[in-house]
Design a protein around this motif. Structure first.
Motif, short mmCIF file in Angstrom:
data_model
loop_
_atom_site.label_atom_id
_atom_site.label_comp_id
_atom_site.label_asym_id
_atom_site.label_seq_id
_atom_site.Cartn_x
_atom_site.Cartn_y
_atom_site.Cartn_z
N GLU A 85 1.29 12.22 -39.07
CA GLU A 85 2.06 11.02 -38.85
C GLU A 85 1.51 10.01 -37.63
OE1 GLU A 85 6.23 11.18 -40.47
OE2 GLU A 85 5.72 13.35 -40.65
N ALA A 98 2.69 -1.45 -46.25
CA ALA A 98 3.52 -0.18 -46.40
C ALA A 98 4.96 -0.24 -45.31
CB ALA A 98 2.79 0.81 -45.68
N ASP A 130 6.76 8.80 -45.70
CA ASP A 130 5.50 8.59 -46.68
C ASP A 130 4.86 7.37 -46.34
OD1 ASP A 130 5.91 11.00 -48.27
OD2 ASP A 130 7.25 9.91 -49.72
N VAL A 133 2.70 7.51 -43.42
CA VAL A 133 1.35 7.90 -43.88
C VAL A 133 0.41 6.84 -44.49
CG1 VAL A 133 0.09 9.98 -45.10
CG2 VAL A 133 2.15 10.40 -43.63
N ALA A 134 1.26 6.11 -45.58
CA ALA A 134 0.40 5.11 -46.17
C ALA A 134 -0.21 4.14 -45.48
CB ALA A 134 1.43 4.50 -47.35
N ASP A 137 -4.08 4.04 -45.23
CA ASP A 137 -4.88 3.90 -46.42
C ASP A 137 -5.62 5.03 -46.83
OD1 ASP A 137 -4.01 1.10 -46.97
OD2 ASP A 137 -5.16 0.24 -45.44
N PRO A 139 -5.55 7.96 -49.67
CA PRO A 139 -5.09 8.72 -50.82
C PRO A 139 -5.03 10.26 -50.50
CG PRO A 139 -6.46 7.19 -51.64
CD PRO A 139 -6.88 7.11 -50.15
N GLU A 142 -2.28 11.03 -48.21
CA GLU A 142 -1.07 10.84 -48.82
C GLU A 142 -0.56 11.99 -49.67
OE1 GLU A 142 -0.26 6.94 -50.78
OE2 GLU A 142 -1.58 6.17 -49.27
N ARG A 143 -1.59 12.61 -50.38
CA ARG A 143 -1.48 13.70 -51.19
C ARG A 143 -0.86 14.91 -50.40
NH1 ARG A 143 -6.23 11.95 -54.33
NH2 ARG A 143 -7.31 13.51 -53.24
N ARG A 146 2.36 14.30 -49.38
CA ARG A 146 3.30 14.67 -50.37
C ARG A 146 3.70 16.31 -50.45
NH1 ARG A 146 1.07 10.37 -53.14
NH2 ARG A 146 -0.20 11.73 -54.12
#
Length: 213
Positions: A85, A98, A130, A133-134, A137, A139, A142-143, A146
Motif C-alpha cells: 500500500e 482511483a 482497494d 492499491v488501484a 495500475d 491488475p 490488485e488481485r 483482494r
C-alpha cells in the motif's frame, strides 16, 4: 464470460467474507452442493481456489472449514500490506481515477459511522484501501490485495467489537486522503506506514483480549 466454477467461487467468497459462514465453520461438501445445486466436483474446484486464497482450510479427517486466522496470520497480512500500500500511494498521482473511489469510500465510511453501521464502515474502509492499491495500475497487485483483504475480513469477523476496530480509522482515512491530495504521494505514504502500524496493533490487541476472556 466467467464459467460456473468462477461464479461459484466468487459467490462462496462473498458469503464467507460477509460473515455468512463464520471462521471455523465446517463446510459439508454433500449438503452445500445440494443446497447450491452444483456437482460435488464443481464445489471441490471452488474449494481448491478458496483454499489457495487462504479463505478455507482442509483439516485431515474433518473435511473443509472456513479459515480462522490467528495472530501469526494477522502479522503476516500486515507485513504484506506495508509492502504494497505505501508503495502504491507514494508513486500515485492525485489526478488518478482511483482518487474518486477513495473519496467515495471516505464518504461511505463517514455515513456509516454516523449511522453506527459497522459493517458499512468496515466495507468502506476496505474499499478505500482497494482504491489505494488501484493507484499502481497493476491488475496483479490488485488481485493480490483482494486476497489479503479477504483474509483480513475473516480476522475482523472473529473480533466482537467492530466499533473499536473500525471507528478510529474513518477520520484517519479522511486525513490520509487530504495529505495525498495536498502534499503528494511520499508524504501520504509515510502517514500510511504509521496508520498500518496502529491498525495492526488494534487488531492484535483485540485478538489478545479474545484469548484471555
Amino acid at each position: 464470460m466467467p464459467d460456473a466454477d468462477d461464479t461459484l467461487t466468487n459467490a462462496l467468497r462473498r458469503r464467507i467474507i460477509d460473515g455468512e459462514f463464520a471462521p471455523g465453520t465446517r463446510l459439508s461438501e454433500i449438503s452445500l452442493a445440494e443446497k447450491l445445486g452444483v456437482s460435488r466436483n464443481t464445489l471441490r474446484e471452488a474449494f481448491r481456489v478458496l483454499s489457495e486464497q487462504g479463505l478455507i482450510e482442509h483439516v485431515p479427517h474433518r473435511g473443509v472449514s472456513v479459515a480462522s486466522p490467528g495472530v501469526a496470520d494477522v502479522v503476516d497480512i500486515y507485513r504484506a500490506r506495508r509492502y504494497v500500500e505505501p508503495a502504491a500511494l507514494a508513486a500515485g498521482s492525485p489526478l488518478h481515477p482511483a482518487v474518486t473511489a477513495m473519496r467515495e469510500a471516505v464518504e461511505q465510511g463517514e455515513s456509516g459511522l454516523e449511522a453506527r453501521d459497522w459493517r458499512s464502515v468496515g466495507t468502506a474502509n476496505m474499499a478505500f484501501h482497494d482504491a489505494i492499491v488501484a493507484l499502481a495500475d497493476s491488475p496483479r497487485l490488485e488481485r493480490l490485495f483482494r486476497d489479503i483483504a479477504a483474509e483480513l475480513r475473516l480476522a475482523f469477523l472473529e473480533i466482537d467489537n467492530p466499533e473499536a476496530l473500525h471507528a478510529p480509522f474513518v477520520t484517519r482515512n479522511r486525513a490520509l486522503l487530504e495529505t495525498f491530495l495536498e502534499q503528494g504521494g511520499p508524504a501520504a505514504a509515510a502517514e500510511l506506514q504509521d496508520y498500518l502500524v496502529l491498525s495492526e496493533r488494534t487488531v492484535l490487541g483485540a485478538f489478545t483480549r479474545l484469548r484471555h476472556d
